[in-house]
Design an enzyme around this catalytic site. Structure first.
Site, PDB file in Angstrom:
ATOM      1  N   GLU A 114       0.925  -1.318   0.086  1.00  0.00           N
ATOM      2  CA  GLU A 114       0.057   0.164   0.075  1.00  0.00           C
ATOM      3  C   GLU A 114       0.811   1.358  -0.171  1.00  0.00           C
ATOM      4  OE1 GLU A 114      -2.863  -0.019   3.401  1.00  0.00           O
ATOM      5  OE2 GLU A 114      -4.178  -1.880   2.059  1.00  0.00           O
ATOM      6  N   CYS A 127       3.428   8.747   0.654  1.00  0.00           N
ATOM      7  CA  CYS A 127       3.757   7.914   1.557  1.00  0.00           C
ATOM      8  C   CYS A 127       4.108   6.661   1.017  1.00  0.00           C
ATOM      9  CB  CYS A 127       2.683   7.902   2.635  1.00  0.00           C
ATOM     10  SG  CYS A 127       3.013   7.009   4.215  1.00  0.00           S
ATOM     11  N   CYS A 134       5.838  -6.242   8.154  1.00  0.00           N
ATOM     12  CA  CYS A 134       7.074  -5.821   8.835  1.00  0.00           C
ATOM     13  C   CYS A 134       7.308  -6.981  10.238  1.00  0.00           C
ATOM     14  CB  CYS A 134       6.614  -4.369   9.658  1.00  0.00           C
ATOM     15  SG  CYS A 134       7.934  -3.713  10.490  1.00  0.00           S
ATOM     16  N   CYS A 138       5.107  -3.528  16.443  1.00  0.00           N
ATOM     17  CA  CYS A 138       4.434  -2.442  17.233  1.00  0.00           C
ATOM     18  C   CYS A 138       2.913  -2.669  17.435  1.00  0.00           C
ATOM     19  CB  CYS A 138       4.758  -1.127  16.650  1.00  0.00           C
ATOM     20  SG  CYS A 138       6.509  -0.695  16.174  1.00  0.00           S
ATOM     21  N   CYS A 141       0.214  -1.169  15.403  1.00  0.00           N
ATOM     22  CA  CYS A 141       0.229  -0.768  14.070  1.00  0.00           C
ATOM     23  C   CYS A 141      -0.380  -2.033  13.585  1.00  0.00           C
ATOM     24  CB  CYS A 141       1.648  -0.748  13.754  1.00  0.00           C
ATOM     25  SG  CYS A 141       2.119  -0.841  11.910  1.00  0.00           S
ATOM     26  N   CYS A 360      -1.815   6.738   9.543  1.00  0.00           N
ATOM     27  CA  CYS A 360      -0.597   6.154  10.217  1.00  0.00           C
ATOM     28  C   CYS A 360      -1.017   4.956  10.967  1.00  0.00           C
ATOM     29  CB  CYS A 360      -0.092   6.913  11.144  1.00  0.00           C
ATOM     30  SG  CYS A 360       1.221   8.209  10.248  1.00  0.00           S
TER      31      CYS A 360
HETATM   32  S1  SF4 Z   1       5.041   0.961  13.067  1.00  0.00           S
HETATM   33 FE1  SF4 Z   1       4.289  -0.636  12.050  1.00  0.00          FE
HETATM   34  S2  SF4 Z   1       5.560  -0.649  10.078  1.00  0.00           S
HETATM   35 FE2  SF4 Z   1       6.516   0.630  11.661  1.00  0.00          FE
HETATM   36  S3  SF4 Z   1       8.018  -0.479  12.483  1.00  0.00           S
HETATM   37 FE3  SF4 Z   1       6.121  -0.719  13.942  1.00  0.00          FE
HETATM   38  S4  SF4 Z   1       5.417  -2.666  13.026  1.00  0.00           S
HETATM   39 FE4  SF4 Z   1       6.634  -2.025  11.595  1.00  0.00          FE
END
Ligand code: SF4
Length: 374
Positions: A114, A127, A134, A138, A141, A360
């Site tokens: 995306e 962006c 990932c 986090c 996220c 975000c």
């Molecule tokens: S915010 Fe999301 S994309 Fe960014 S490092 Fe953390 S898990 Fe990965």
């Protein structure tokens, strides 16, 4: 030569041949060497692919017929393509904001990523993603919840900007002014490809050339890689997702923070400031009851003042994870006031694109990411 369309609609499909756009610059040099060509031919090939965006070797008219046939006999040119576009309904955009658009980009192996266009009166920000998924997980996220699939190669990163440039003109009547590595993935875990994509995007003689100063690399704070950026000579900007200046809270939000304690991060920021002469932007997402207390503001101010830092407060999108609620109201106002009283430069960014999951922390593709060809 006619203006190339980058939609992929007219590309010569030849799935049997490997995709030359998966080769990095060094690999293009090796390829041309193997074909007995002088070094400058590799640069010309790169230019055909990423400045002229040639979709056929036939178009590469600075090459002799034999070389064009040799290339066409072994390679295909298959850039990333747009799979879907979604623009926020005007009535759902934040008051006074121009609707955000999200793009599903299909890579040559069928994987989807995306990218987002965030327009404002003064800017048009692209962006872009640097990884599929990932690994850092986090807790706030959506991309982290997907897990890690693979790194993007440099052309897959640049292709997003080329595609979004066309879409920016089509949807908004103007081009991209800024590019941020804040899409899917942690760019510092794929830094070689990020560096190479920046070098392509900022090539001065190329048709699409942007200023390094208009590019922001965003990280959760990987200390060794911040050092690599500091010494790279790049004039890009650096944003660090801090989200808390309390070690235990930060680790709860971003498990990787355990590997890079705040003291270490602070030293890396100071070294970056010294080496580049540039400030770092600390991105802070206010979460009710987690990091919005007066003590959190005090800790943030103290941390920020250890280096040359600006603060960017961003909204949280509760859609991703109902565990958290955005900080708001008087707690938010007082938090901002405390930072301003401490003499810090603070910007408050309104969330854009939340209704189309483009804000975000909301980027996560829902289909087609099993790595198999469609
Ligand atoms: S915010 Fe999301 S994309 Fe960014 S490092 Fe953390 S898990 Fe990965």
């Amino acid at each position: 030569m006619p203006e190339p369309s980058f939609s992929g609609a007219s590309k010569p499909f030849d799935d049997a041949l490997p995709n030359i756009r998966e080769l990095n610059r060094q690999e293009l040099e090796h390829l041309m060497q193997r074909l007995g060509q002088p070094a400058y031919r590799a640069r010309q090939l790169h230019q055909w692919l990423y400045s002229h965006q040639a979709l056929s070797f036939e178009d590469m008219t600075s090459f002799g017929k034999k070389l064009r046939e040799q290339l066409a006999g072994s390679w295909a040119i298959r850039p990333a393509t747009l799979d879907a576009t979604e623009t926020e309904p005007a009535q759902c955009a934040a008051p006074g904001a121009i609707p955000t658009s999200k793009f599903l980009v299909k890579l040559d192996d069928g994987v989807l990523i995306e990218s987002v266009l965030i327009p404002s009166e003064e800017r048009m920000t692209a962006c872009i993603s640097s990884q599929v998924g990932c690994a850092l997980r986090c807790t706030f996220c959506a991309t982290g919840q997907m897990g890690f699939k693979r790194d993007l190669v440099a052309p897959e990163i640049t292709d997003q900007v080329f595609l979004l440039q066309q879409e920016a003109h089509r949807l908004y009547g103007r081009g991209i002014t800024n590019t941020v590595f804040m899409g899917m993935g942690e760019p510092l875990l794929n830094l070689d490809n990020v560096f190479e994509s920046i070098s392509t995007l900022t090539e001065q003689e190329y048709r699409f050339s942007i200023s390094e100063r208009k590019i922001t690399i965003s990280t959760v704070g990987l200390v060794p890689e911040i050092g690599r950026i500091a010494t790279s000579g790049l004039k890009t900007k650096l944003a660090i997702s801090l989200h808390s200046a309390d070690q235990a809270t930060r680790e709860r939000m971003m498990p990787v923070a355990a590997d890079y304690p705040l003291d270490e991060l602070s030293r890396a920021i100071s070294a970056y400031n010294t080496k580049t002469g540039q400030p770092v932007t600390l991105v802070y997402m206010l979460l009710e009851g987690i990091n919005d207390a007066p003590e959190d503001a005090r800790k943030l101010a103290r941390f920020a003042k250890r280096g040359l830092c600006k603060i960017n407060l961003i909204d949280y999108n509760a859609i991703v994870n109902l565990k958290f609620r955005p900080g708001y109201g008087s707690a938010k106002s007082m938090f901002i006031e405390r930072l301003l009283d401490a003499g810090l430069h603070v910007t408050v960014r309104k969330s854009q694109g939340a209704t189309i999951n483009a804000a975000c922390g909301q980027l996560a593709t829902r289909s087609g990411n099993d790595g198999a060809k469609p």
